[in-house]
Write a protein that holds these residues in place. Structure first.
Motif, short mmCIF file in Angstrom:
data_model
loop_
_atom_site.label_atom_id
_atom_site.label_comp_id
_atom_site.label_asym_id
_atom_site.label_seq_id
_atom_site.Cartn_x
_atom_site.Cartn_y
_atom_site.Cartn_z
N ALA A 32 1.00 -0.84 0.15
CA ALA A 32 -0.02 0.23 -0.19
C ALA A 32 0.96 1.55 -0.23
O ALA A 32 2.03 1.25 1.06
CB ALA A 32 -0.77 -0.21 1.52
N PHE A 33 0.82 2.09 -1.13
CA PHE A 33 1.76 2.98 -0.82
C PHE A 33 0.78 4.41 -0.21
O PHE A 33 -0.58 4.98 -0.83
CB PHE A 33 1.62 3.41 -2.56
CG PHE A 33 2.36 2.64 -2.96
CD1 PHE A 33 4.42 2.45 -3.27
CD2 PHE A 33 2.36 1.13 -3.95
CE1 PHE A 33 4.55 2.08 -3.78
CE2 PHE A 33 3.29 0.27 -4.23
CZ PHE A 33 4.80 1.04 -4.57
N ILE A 34 1.86 5.22 0.30
CA ILE A 34 0.59 6.06 1.40
C ILE A 34 1.61 7.67 0.92
O ILE A 34 2.75 7.55 0.85
CB ILE A 34 0.94 5.78 2.54
CG1 ILE A 34 2.54 5.71 3.49
CG2 ILE A 34 0.13 5.06 3.84
CD1 ILE A 34 2.65 5.79 4.70
N ARG A 35 0.97 8.64 0.56
CA ARG A 35 1.18 9.51 0.74
C ARG A 35 1.26 10.66 2.33
O ARG A 35 -0.06 10.57 2.75
CB ARG A 35 1.08 10.35 0.14
CG ARG A 35 1.54 12.77 0.05
CD ARG A 35 0.69 13.24 -1.00
NE ARG A 35 1.29 12.48 -2.65
CZ ARG A 35 2.21 12.82 -3.07
NH1 ARG A 35 3.21 13.44 -2.58
NH2 ARG A 35 2.90 13.04 -4.44
N ILE A 36 2.75 11.50 2.59
CA ILE A 36 2.73 11.49 4.11
C ILE A 36 2.24 12.57 3.73
O ILE A 36 2.76 13.77 3.67
CB ILE A 36 3.38 12.16 4.69
CG1 ILE A 36 4.31 9.87 5.01
CG2 ILE A 36 4.14 11.82 5.72
CD1 ILE A 36 5.58 9.53 5.28
N CYS A 37 0.96 13.40 5.04
CA CYS A 37 0.60 14.94 4.86
C CYS A 37 1.35 15.74 5.95
O CYS A 37 0.68 16.51 5.44
CB CYS A 37 -1.04 14.84 4.82
SG CYS A 37 -2.18 13.84 3.60
N SER A 38 2.00 14.82 7.21
CA SER A 38 2.15 15.61 7.94
C SER A 38 1.97 14.46 8.90
O SER A 38 2.22 13.69 9.59
CB SER A 38 0.93 16.56 8.58
OG SER A 38 0.26 16.12 9.23
#
Length: 246
Positions: A32-38
């Motif tokens: 699962a690819f996640i984009r870190i937002c904070s």
């Protein structure tokens, strides 16, 4: 209540924007690819999966460069990280350090090409269902199941996706299938605040009403001229060309 998540916030938040199965065919892995937002990501940390309302340890975080992989010890807002997925995540999932966030705007677009998928070996229906479940979770294809009958209809935006999906089903899941093109040219997800109006609509259009992989109602159309007719005939029904993943 809506708010903007700022990248300089201290607490960690991220969302899943892509899932890829069988990146290593020898191990049948799923990432699962996640984009870190904070906030700050650290290998092995626990994060709250809002949809499931449970904690999950983010193990074996990986970053990719072409065919090369490298383990990640830490990451920051804006970074993309691949997380080992045992089948827990879905596209659109929000991860946080406890706050019940939900990032909006992860849409699924309506397909324009459709086919019926048929098994060459009927005894492999379980393997086919697994393949379609995983490929639809990745976003490689959309799966529609008619209200009546057991057939499965695949929908894609570009016709070449059919070749990719068929190849992956046969080589990654060892299931031989046949694709038969269907005469539909559009799909729309249908909604209504009037339950009686929706009930009447579904009854009248039952031959082309399907459920997608998220159990949302959709209608298959031969062309968009039919949509104009439906708008006039059933004004209390909303027809959407996108379906947000939650």
């Amino acid at each position: 209540e809506e708010r903007v998540v700022e990248p300089n916030e201290i607490k960690f938040s991220a969302f899943v924007f892509k899932i890829q199965a069988n990146m290593d065919p020898q191990h049948r892995d799923r990432v699962a690819f996640i984009r870190i937002c904070s906030g700050y990501f650290q290998r092995g940390m626990k994060a709250h999966i809002v949809r499931l309302d449970k904690e999950h340890r983010l193990g074996r975080p990986t970053q990719f460069m072409a065919q090369d992989r490298s383990l990640v010890d830490e990451a920051f807002a804006g970074d993309i990280v691949g997380i080992h997925d045992p089948g827990t995540f879905k596209i659109g999932d929000t991860l946080s350090e406890g706050e019940n966030l939900h990032f909006t705007g992860v849409p699924v677009f309506a397909p324009e090409h459709f086919c019926r998928v048929t098994l060459s070996e009927p005894l492999k229906s379980k393997q086919l269902n697994k393949a379609l479940d995983q490929l639809s979770e990745e976003g490689a294809v959309q799966v529609f199941r008619p209200m009546y009958g057991s057939e499965q209809i695949l929908g894609v935006v570009g016709v070449l996706q059919f070749e990719v999906v068929q190849f992956r089903i046969e080589h990654e899941y060892n299931v031989k299938v046949r694709f038969t093109r269907l005469p539909y040219g559009a799909a729309r997800w249908v909604f209504s605040e009037d339950s009686k109006a929706m009930e009447d609509f579904v009854r009248a259009q039952s031959s082309v009403i399907c459920y997608d992989q998220h159990e949302q109602k959709a209608i298959l159309l031969e062309d968009l001229w039919k949509l104009k007719f439906l708008n006039e005939r059933y004004p209390k029904i909303t027809y959407s060309s996108t379906s947000e993943k939650v």
